[in-house]
Design a protein around this motif. Structure first.
Motif, PDB file in Angstrom:
ATOM      1  N   LEU A   1      46.811  33.298  41.529  1.00  0.00           N
ATOM      2  CA  LEU A   1      47.175  34.494  41.401  1.00  0.00           C
ATOM      3  C   LEU A   1      46.145  35.483  40.562  1.00  0.00           C
ATOM      4  CD1 LEU A   1      49.456  36.998  41.173  1.00  0.00           C
ATOM      5  CD2 LEU A   1      49.759  35.903  38.904  1.00  0.00           C
ATOM      6  N   GLN A   2      45.326  34.658  39.806  1.00  0.00           N
ATOM      7  CA  GLN A   2      44.061  35.296  39.301  1.00  0.00           C
ATOM      8  C   GLN A   2      43.266  35.451  40.145  1.00  0.00           C
ATOM      9  OE1 GLN A   2      42.258  33.791  35.362  1.00  0.00           O
ATOM     10  NE2 GLN A   2      40.723  33.226  36.778  1.00  0.00           N
ATOM     11  N   THR A   3      42.960  34.638  41.210  1.00  0.00           N
ATOM     12  CA  THR A   3      41.776  34.743  42.374  1.00  0.00           C
ATOM     13  C   THR A   3      42.417  36.053  43.018  1.00  0.00           C
ATOM     14  OG1 THR A   3      41.618  32.413  42.160  1.00  0.00           O
ATOM     15  CG2 THR A   3      40.946  33.475  44.117  1.00  0.00           C
TER      16      THR A   3
ATOM     17  N   GLY B   1      44.896  47.995  38.801  1.00  0.00           N
ATOM     18  CA  GLY B   1      44.703  46.722  39.236  1.00  0.00           C
ATOM     19  C   GLY B   1      43.978  45.864  38.033  1.00  0.00           C
ATOM     20  N   ALA B   2      43.154  46.589  37.497  1.00  0.00           N
ATOM     21  CA  ALA B   2      42.416  46.043  36.101  1.00  0.00           C
ATOM     22  C   ALA B   2      43.466  45.575  35.082  1.00  0.00           C
ATOM     23  CB  ALA B   2      41.659  47.044  35.435  1.00  0.00           C
ATOM     24  N   ARG B   3      44.276  46.081  34.860  1.00  0.00           N
ATOM     25  CA  ARG B   3      45.420  45.755  33.999  1.00  0.00           C
ATOM     26  C   ARG B   3      46.259  44.523  34.483  1.00  0.00           C
ATOM     27  NH1 ARG B   3      44.703  51.005  33.357  1.00  0.00           N
ATOM     28  NH2 ARG B   3      44.951  52.048  31.427  1.00  0.00           N
ATOM     29  N   VAL B   4      46.536  44.660  35.769  1.00  0.00           N
ATOM     30  CA  VAL B   4      47.193  43.449  36.282  1.00  0.00           C
ATOM     31  C   VAL B   4      46.429  42.191  36.410  1.00  0.00           C
ATOM     32  CG1 VAL B   4      48.340  42.748  38.792  1.00  0.00           C
ATOM     33  CG2 VAL B   4      48.687  44.982  37.806  1.00  0.00           C
ATOM     34  N   MET B   5      45.027  42.307  36.689  1.00  0.00           N
ATOM     35  CA  MET B   5      44.064  41.102  36.641  1.00  0.00           C
ATOM     36  C   MET B   5      43.828  40.762  35.301  1.00  0.00           C
ATOM     37  SD  MET B   5      40.731  40.293  35.752  1.00  0.00           S
ATOM     38  CE  MET B   5      40.046  41.701  35.375  1.00  0.00           C
ATOM     39  N   TYR B   6      44.014  41.496  34.195  1.00  0.00           N
ATOM     40  CA  TYR B   6      43.784  41.043  32.690  1.00  0.00           C
ATOM     41  C   TYR B   6      45.213  40.144  32.399  1.00  0.00           C
ATOM     42  CZ  TYR B   6      42.080  41.022  28.088  1.00  0.00           C
ATOM     43  OH  TYR B   6      41.649  40.491  27.036  1.00  0.00           O
ATOM     44  N   GLY B   7      46.156  40.872  32.964  1.00  0.00           N
ATOM     45  CA  GLY B   7      47.559  39.995  32.752  1.00  0.00           C
ATOM     46  C   GLY B   7      47.774  38.795  33.480  1.00  0.00           C
ATOM     47  N   ALA B   8      47.171  38.655  34.649  1.00  0.00           N
ATOM     48  CA  ALA B   8      47.038  37.205  35.339  1.00  0.00           C
ATOM     49  C   ALA B   8      46.117  36.501  34.731  1.00  0.00           C
ATOM     50  CB  ALA B   8      46.473  37.581  36.801  1.00  0.00           C
ATOM     51  N   THR B   9      45.060  36.931  34.142  1.00  0.00           N
ATOM     52  CA  THR B   9      44.250  35.852  33.387  1.00  0.00           C
ATOM     53  C   THR B   9      44.933  35.344  32.092  1.00  0.00           C
ATOM     54  OG1 THR B   9      42.424  37.272  34.171  1.00  0.00           O
ATOM     55  CG2 THR B   9      41.789  35.807  32.436  1.00  0.00           C
ATOM     56  N   MET B  10      45.532  36.211  31.226  1.00  0.00           N
ATOM     57  CA  MET B  10      46.375  35.888  30.154  1.00  0.00           C
ATOM     58  C   MET B  10      47.360  35.036  30.727  1.00  0.00           C
ATOM     59  SD  MET B  10      46.719  38.864  27.469  1.00  0.00           S
ATOM     60  CE  MET B  10      47.300  40.128  28.770  1.00  0.00           C
ATOM     61  N   LEU B  11      48.163  34.760  31.897  1.00  0.00           N
ATOM     62  CA  LEU B  11      49.256  33.929  32.278  1.00  0.00           C
ATOM     63  C   LEU B  11      48.438  32.636  32.579  1.00  0.00           C
ATOM     64  CD1 LEU B  11      52.010  33.692  33.334  1.00  0.00           C
ATOM     65  CD2 LEU B  11      51.212  34.274  35.625  1.00  0.00           C
ATOM     66  N   TYR B  12      46.953  32.807  33.222  1.00  0.00           N
ATOM     67  CA  TYR B  12      46.299  31.657  33.557  1.00  0.00           C
ATOM     68  C   TYR B  12      46.302  30.581  32.009  1.00  0.00           C
ATOM     69  CZ  TYR B  12      42.695  28.633  35.333  1.00  0.00           C
ATOM     70  OH  TYR B  12      41.822  27.494  35.545  1.00  0.00           O
ATOM     71  N   VAL B  13      45.770  31.376  31.039  1.00  0.00           N
ATOM     72  CA  VAL B  13      45.554  31.073  29.863  1.00  0.00           C
ATOM     73  C   VAL B  13      46.824  30.245  29.441  1.00  0.00           C
ATOM     74  CG1 VAL B  13      45.135  31.092  27.329  1.00  0.00           C
ATOM     75  CG2 VAL B  13      43.506  32.417  28.820  1.00  0.00           C
ATOM     76  N   LEU B  14      48.095  30.847  29.483  1.00  0.00           N
ATOM     77  CA  LEU B  14      49.245  30.255  29.153  1.00  0.00           C
ATOM     78  C   LEU B  14      49.686  28.999  29.888  1.00  0.00           C
ATOM     79  CD1 LEU B  14      51.996  30.528  27.432  1.00  0.00           C
ATOM     80  CD2 LEU B  14      52.799  31.981  29.393  1.00  0.00           C
ATOM     81  N   ALA B  15      49.273  29.291  31.162  1.00  0.00           N
ATOM     82  CA  ALA B  15      49.559  28.039  32.023  1.00  0.00           C
ATOM     83  C   ALA B  15      48.668  26.771  31.689  1.00  0.00           C
ATOM     84  CB  ALA B  15      49.471  28.309  33.377  1.00  0.00           C
ATOM     85  N   ALA B  16      47.593  27.202  31.347  1.00  0.00           N
ATOM     86  CA  ALA B  16      46.431  26.015  30.723  1.00  0.00           C
ATOM     87  C   ALA B  16      46.866  25.441  29.639  1.00  0.00           C
ATOM     88  CB  ALA B  16      45.199  26.401  30.761  1.00  0.00           C
ATOM     89  N   VAL B  17      47.444  26.003  28.624  1.00  0.00           N
ATOM     90  CA  VAL B  17      47.871  25.538  27.172  1.00  0.00           C
ATOM     91  C   VAL B  17      49.243  24.632  27.591  1.00  0.00           C
ATOM     92  CG1 VAL B  17      48.861  26.281  24.909  1.00  0.00           C
ATOM     93  CG2 VAL B  17      46.775  27.171  25.886  1.00  0.00           C
ATOM     94  N   LEU B  18      50.042  25.166  28.418  1.00  0.00           N
ATOM     95  CA  LEU B  18      51.326  24.432  28.774  1.00  0.00           C
ATOM     96  C   LEU B  18      51.056  23.111  29.588  1.00  0.00           C
ATOM     97  CD1 LEU B  18      53.789  27.228  29.716  1.00  0.00           C
ATOM     98  CD2 LEU B  18      53.783  25.836  27.683  1.00  0.00           C
ATOM     99  N   ALA B  19      50.043  23.106  30.415  1.00  0.00           N
ATOM    100  CA  ALA B  19      49.616  22.052  31.064  1.00  0.00           C
ATOM    101  C   ALA B  19      49.178  20.920  30.025  1.00  0.00           C
ATOM    102  CB  ALA B  19      48.824  22.308  32.078  1.00  0.00           C
TER     103      ALA B  19
END
Length: 141
Positions: A24-26, A52-70
């Protein structure tokens, strides 16, 4: 009655979430490049790039959350957390450079972010996996 989920199944779910968040981030970074082109050629490009900048930033925060959960529940590798945190720093710099209208740094940083996010999607081969495909003489079969 509580259902117990094995750590392996739970780890696969978190891994799938992590890969999905990375994809999603990509995608959002790629769409930012498209909207940047529209910014130069159409009246609605600026609005699209801003949203799009806001959506991209949100996707990046989601990626951080996913990494922490993994990482946290299963005791997985800390490497994805560092990668995701680095992306969050780059995304923050990207937003600040965009707001400050510094295209000489904003555009190359966007290209770098896209390249790095594509690299995150490429599966890594472990050394033991590579040895499994070697013959007795060490050549790949």
């Amino acid at each position: 009655m509580a259902t117990q989920v094995s750590p392996t199944v739970n780890g696969r779910r978190h891994s799938l979430f992590l890969r999905s968040a990375g994809a999603l981030q990509t995608l959002t970074i790629f769409l930012q490049a498209v909207s940047a082109g529209l910014l130069l050629t159409s009246a609605y490009g600026e609005t699209l790039h801003s949203v799009g900048a806001r959506v991209m930033y949100g996707a990046t925060m989601l990626y951080v959350l996913a990494a922490v959960l993994a990482w946290k529940p299963g005791g997985g590798s800390l490497r994805p957390v560092w990668h995701a945190s680095g992306f969050l720093v780059l995304a923050s710099a990207q937003v600040l450079l965009g707001i400050a209208h510094v295209p000489s740094l904003h555009v190359p940083l966007g290209v770098l972010m896209f390249g790095l996010s594509v690299l995150v999607l490429v599966p890594r081969r472990s050394p033991t996996h590579a040895q499994d495909h070697r013959g007795g003489d060490g050549a790949l079969t």
